[in-house]
Design a protein around this motif. Structure first.
Motif, PDB file in Angstrom:
ATOM      1  N   ALA A 115     -11.320  -4.974   9.857  1.00 16.04           N
ATOM      2  CA  ALA A 115     -10.632  -3.691   9.747  1.00 16.04           C
ATOM      3  C   ALA A 115      -9.198  -3.718  10.235  1.00 16.04           C
ATOM      4  CB  ALA A 115     -11.415  -2.615  10.520  1.00 16.04           C
ATOM      5  N   GLY A 116      -8.728  -4.861  10.746  1.00 13.69           N
ATOM      6  CA  GLY A 116      -7.375  -4.929  11.302  1.00 13.69           C
ATOM      7  C   GLY A 116      -6.291  -4.767  10.250  1.00 13.69           C
ATOM      8  N   LEU A 117      -5.107  -4.384  10.693  1.00 12.87           N
ATOM      9  CA  LEU A 117      -3.976  -4.140   9.785  1.00 12.87           C
ATOM     10  C   LEU A 117      -3.197  -5.409   9.452  1.00 12.87           C
ATOM     11  CD1 LEU A 117      -2.610  -0.820  11.339  1.00 12.87           C
ATOM     12  CD2 LEU A 117      -3.810  -1.084   9.160  1.00 12.87           C
ATOM     13  N   ALA A 160       0.158  -5.205   1.202  1.00 16.50           N
ATOM     14  CA  ALA A 160      -0.679  -4.678   0.117  1.00 16.50           C
ATOM     15  C   ALA A 160      -1.971  -5.464  -0.063  1.00 16.50           C
ATOM     16  CB  ALA A 160       0.105  -4.680  -1.197  1.00 16.50           C
ATOM     17  N   ILE A 161      -2.080  -6.609   0.621  1.00 17.12           N
ATOM     18  CA  ILE A 161      -3.262  -7.463   0.508  1.00 17.12           C
ATOM     19  C   ILE A 161      -3.900  -7.594   1.886  1.00 17.12           C
ATOM     20  CG2 ILE A 161      -4.103  -9.787  -0.070  1.00 17.12           C
ATOM     21  CD1 ILE A 161      -1.612 -10.102  -1.814  1.00 17.12           C
ATOM     22  N   PRO A 162      -5.205  -7.380   2.014  1.00 15.35           N
ATOM     23  CA  PRO A 162      -5.842  -7.592   3.318  1.00 15.35           C
ATOM     24  C   PRO A 162      -5.551  -8.998   3.829  1.00 15.35           C
ATOM     25  CG  PRO A 162      -7.392  -6.555   1.803  1.00 15.35           C
ATOM     26  CD  PRO A 162      -6.192  -6.947   0.992  1.00 15.35           C
ATOM     27  N   ARG A 207     -12.362  -1.006   6.604  1.00 16.49           N
ATOM     28  CA  ARG A 207     -11.622   0.256   6.627  1.00 16.49           C
ATOM     29  C   ARG A 207     -11.046   0.502   5.239  1.00 16.49           C
ATOM     30  NH1 ARG A 207      -6.140  -0.138   6.838  1.00 16.49           N
ATOM     31  NH2 ARG A 207      -5.932   1.793   8.013  1.00 16.49           N
ATOM     32  N   SER A 208     -10.401   1.649   5.063  1.00 15.94           N
ATOM     33  CA  SER A 208      -9.752   1.926   3.786  1.00 15.94           C
ATOM     34  C   SER A 208      -8.682   0.863   3.525  1.00 15.94           C
ATOM     35  CB  SER A 208      -9.096   3.310   3.822  1.00 15.94           C
ATOM     36  OG  SER A 208      -8.108   3.377   4.834  1.00 15.94           O
TER      37      SER A 208
END
Length: 295
Positions: free
Chosen positions: A12-14, A24-26, A58-59
């Motif tokens: 879920a990290g940014l 824009a890419i996890p 996460r989203s």
């Protein structure tokens, strides 16, 4: 004791340490050679015998779930063109008998909180935790270290924490385990009597740093429910482990492989080089390229 089949992977990290690549890419979908980081991690888990993968997401992270889903159009097109080798690679992303489920972490309240989000799926069973930023490179057997932890857990019933020996001058960067002065060589385990977060060099109980692989009893979930916010005003897994060690045995396993922190740019580049050099198809040519580049 219940069979160990479930593994929790917080994603879920940014990814702020690798921006702008993760805008824009996890970050977990950034590629190390020919696979996203998250696929390397899942393959390590599957190789160690885990069959139930639980993603804490996460989203904006839907691409991770999509990567492990079936892509009928792509598979049909590859089959039509006779690209069997690539088709097998695509179909093998999630092996038969392995399931992936996901749980949303609505707010970023720490690693302990992320793990706690998996409580309804973990239930009253032991489980493992893997941090996807940390890739373990072991050309001979990538899952060797995690599998050794599973074996130790099954034999002793003690919670397990994977550690890696680091230079003594760097101990203040890590959480460090205290094994009461007992030697801990690669591939070996020892009982833990305590943990210290980022100790000064002269006060560090060892040079064995925690590297993001845990095998834990279900009791940890109950402890996490009662864990108050700690460092960074977040719910820390380490705080729950400090409570666990007061009532149950815990062991450190010193890894054989080497870790690469793909959560930062240098570690990500290093991981690409290490995995490229040992790649069965690309390794020989890549090593030749490196030798030529530094000549």
């Amino acid at each position: 004791m219940s069979k160990l089949t479930k593994i929790v992977i917080p994603v879920a990290g940014l990814g702020t340490r690798v921006l702008p690549a993760s805008k824009a890419i996890p970050k977990e979908m950034l590629t190390v050679v020919d696979k996203p980081v998250i696929q390397h991690v899942v393959e390590e888990a599957v190789g160690a015998g885990f069959t139930e993968i639980i993603l804490i997401t996460r989203s904006s992270k839907q691409a991770i779930e999509d990567h492990f889903d079936v892509h009928y159009e792509l598979e049909t097109e590859l089959e039509r063109k006779g690209k069997d080798s690539i088709l097998n690679d695509v179909k093998g992303i999630l092996p038969a008998g392995v399931s992936i489920s996901s749980v949303r972490q609505g707010r970023a309240l720490g690693l302990g909180h992320a793990v706690l989000c998996a409580a309804p799926l973990v239930g009253n069973e032991p489980f493992a935790v893997m941090l996807p930023d940390m890739l373990i490179h072991n050309p001979s057997n990538g899952s060797q270290d995690l599998a050794a932890m599973v074996k130790d857990f099954n034999e002793t019933g003690a919670a397990q924490i994977m550690v890696e020996a680091v230079p003594e001058e760097h101990v203040e960067r890590y959480g460090v385990v205290d094994c009461d002065g007992k030697p801990l060589n690669a591939g070996q385990g020892q009982p833990i009597i305590g943990m210290v977060e980022k100790p000064p060099r002269d006060k560090a109980p060892s040079n064995q740093a925690i590297v993001g692989r845990y095998i834990l009893p279900a009791r940890v979930m109950e402890l996490l429910k009662d864990t108050k916010p700690g460092a960074g005003n977040e719910i820390q897994l380490t705080d729950a482990l400090d409570a666990l060690i007061k009532e149950a045995p815990m062991r450190a396993y010193s890894m054989v492989g080497k870790t690469y922190d793909c959560g930062n740019k240098l570690g990500f580049v290093q991981a690409n080089m290490a995995f490229a050099m040992s790649h069965p198809d690309l390794g020989e040519d890549f090593i030749a390229f490196i030798k030529e580049a530094i000549a």
